[in-house]
Design a protein around this motif. Structure first.
Motif, short mmCIF file in Angstrom:
data_model
loop_
_atom_site.label_atom_id
_atom_site.label_comp_id
_atom_site.label_asym_id
_atom_site.label_seq_id
_atom_site.Cartn_x
_atom_site.Cartn_y
_atom_site.Cartn_z
N ASP A 169 1.76 98.49 69.46
CA ASP A 169 2.24 97.57 68.43
C ASP A 169 3.23 98.28 67.52
O ASP A 169 2.86 98.97 66.57
N LEU A 170 4.52 98.06 67.80
CA LEU A 170 5.59 98.57 66.93
C LEU A 170 6.29 97.42 66.20
O LEU A 170 7.44 97.54 65.78
N SER A 171 5.57 96.31 66.06
CA SER A 171 6.16 95.13 65.42
C SER A 171 6.43 95.35 63.94
O SER A 171 7.17 94.59 63.32
N HIS A 172 5.83 96.41 63.37
CA HIS A 172 6.06 96.72 61.95
C HIS A 172 7.03 97.90 61.80
O HIS A 172 6.96 98.63 60.82
N TRP A 173 7.91 98.06 62.78
CA TRP A 173 8.94 99.10 62.75
C TRP A 173 9.68 99.02 61.41
O TRP A 173 10.29 98.00 61.09
N ILE A 186 6.69 105.72 58.32
CA ILE A 186 5.54 105.54 59.20
C ILE A 186 5.52 104.12 59.75
O ILE A 186 5.67 103.15 59.00
N CYS A 187 5.32 104.01 61.04
CA CYS A 187 5.06 102.71 61.68
C CYS A 187 3.58 102.66 62.03
O CYS A 187 3.14 103.33 62.98
N ASP A 188 2.82 101.91 61.26
CA ASP A 188 1.38 101.77 61.49
C ASP A 188 1.17 100.84 62.68
O ASP A 188 1.67 99.71 62.71
N MET A 189 0.42 101.31 63.67
CA MET A 189 0.19 100.52 64.87
C MET A 189 -0.99 99.56 64.72
O MET A 189 -1.35 98.86 65.66
N GLY A 192 -6.08 101.28 63.42
CA GLY A 192 -6.98 102.13 62.66
C GLY A 192 -7.03 103.56 63.12
O GLY A 192 -7.86 104.34 62.66
N GLN A 193 -6.09 103.94 64.02
CA GLN A 193 -6.18 105.28 64.60
C GLN A 193 -4.84 105.96 64.77
O GLN A 193 -4.68 107.12 64.41
N THR A 194 -3.84 105.25 65.29
CA THR A 194 -2.59 105.89 65.67
C THR A 194 -1.41 105.39 64.85
O THR A 194 -1.44 104.29 64.29
N TYR A 229 6.14 111.09 67.16
CA TYR A 229 7.36 111.19 66.36
C TYR A 229 8.52 110.66 67.19
O TYR A 229 8.68 111.04 68.35
N LEU A 230 9.33 109.80 66.59
CA LEU A 230 10.49 109.25 67.27
C LEU A 230 11.74 109.60 66.46
O LEU A 230 11.81 109.31 65.26
#
Length: 284
Positions: A169-173, A186-189, A192-194, A229-230
């Motif tokens: 889930d990178l919809s919050h890029w 930070i892109c929160d996926m 709750g973990q990554t 990291y991207l």
């Protein structure tokens, strides 16, 4: 990737990637062209992360750069590239190279079909072919995704009826299209973990992008099993994409040769075999 252990999380692998991967032939190419090779050639030179942006028109997923259609040939009215073309190139490559995986970032870049965009994408390209995709919202190990596509979903789910097996889930890029900061975001996926730390400062001028965005992000990158990291080395600030990429790529290549570590994933304009090789060699 055949030399890397199956237990390696893909977040801890240096992966060459391209920005606007299918934009070899486009209108207004002086401002919209980002690559000088097609996707098949990119895969053969070592690229394993593709940035695919699309619009949904007449039930067809057309690959675009903003409002500009990507085409198969240089001529203005040549056939448009569809995601079917991209998928066929990827699967043909993986069939010949089953030790590899390809990360595919999917985004709606034109149009207003957010309610049905992912639902239609799933129906056409995933449903019935789930064995060719890794669709969980976590970083797989390389052994889990060899021979498969890893979906990086930069679109929302819209009317899709479930929220599982829809890709990373990178919809919050986070958008980074200003010059007020040089810091990655930070892109929160949302699992709750990554998370993914993204440097995508695309509005900075080339010198500032290199010195204040790219180098610090590379220096501070510490990928682990839960954090990727991207590094987007492209920029639209100031000069034309080709000129900016020439400035940055000429500095990126010797930097990578001199500073060996695991940096993570890259998205570059006008990537070269030499840059791919320099990124890949860090995995040793």
């Amino acid at each position: 990737m055949s030399a890397l252990p199956d237990t390696t999380p893909i977040s801890k692998i240096n992966i060459p990637g391209t920005h606007n991967s299918a934009s070899r032939f486009v209108s207004a190419s002086w401002i919209t062209k980002c690559q000088h090779t097609d996707i098949s050639r990119q895969l053969n030179m070592g690229v394993r992360l593709l940035d695919i942006r699309m619009k949904l028109k007449n039930n067809t997923f057309v690959v675009v750069h903003a409002i500009i259609d990507c085409r198969k040939k240089r001529f203005p009215f040549s056939e448009k590239i569809s995601f079917t073309d991209v998928l066929n190139d990827c699967l043909a490559f993986l069939d010949k190279n089953p030790s590899e995986t390809i990360l595919v970032s999917v985004k709606e870049d034109d149009g207003h079909n957010g309610d049905v965009f992912y639902e239609k994408f799933y129906e056409q390209f995933i449903d019935g072919h789930k064995d060719r995709w890794f669709l969980e919202n976590r970083f797989p190990t390389l052994g889990e995704c060899r021979g498969k596509l890893v979906l990086l979903r930069r679109c929302g789910l819209g009317n899709f009826g479930k929220d599982t097996d829809t890709g990373l889930d990178l919809s919050h890029w986070p958008d980074q299209g200003n010059r007020e900061s040089s810091e990655p975001k930070i892109c929160d996926m949302h699992n709750g973990q990554t998370q993914i730390i993204i440097q995508d400062r695309y509005a900075h001028y080339q010198k500032e992008k290199w010195l204040h965005c790219i180098i610090p992000a590379l220096e501070n990158a510490k990928p682990d099993a839960n954090t990727a990291y991207l590094h987007a080395t492209s920029t639209a600030g100031g000069l034309l994409p080709f000129m900016s990429s020439r400035y940055i790529n000429r500095r990126l290549l010797p930097y990578l040769k001199e500073n060996k570590k695991v940096y993570g994933w890259f998205m570059a304009d006008f990537i070269t075999p030499q840059i791919c090789e320099a990124i890949i060699k860090q995995n040793n």
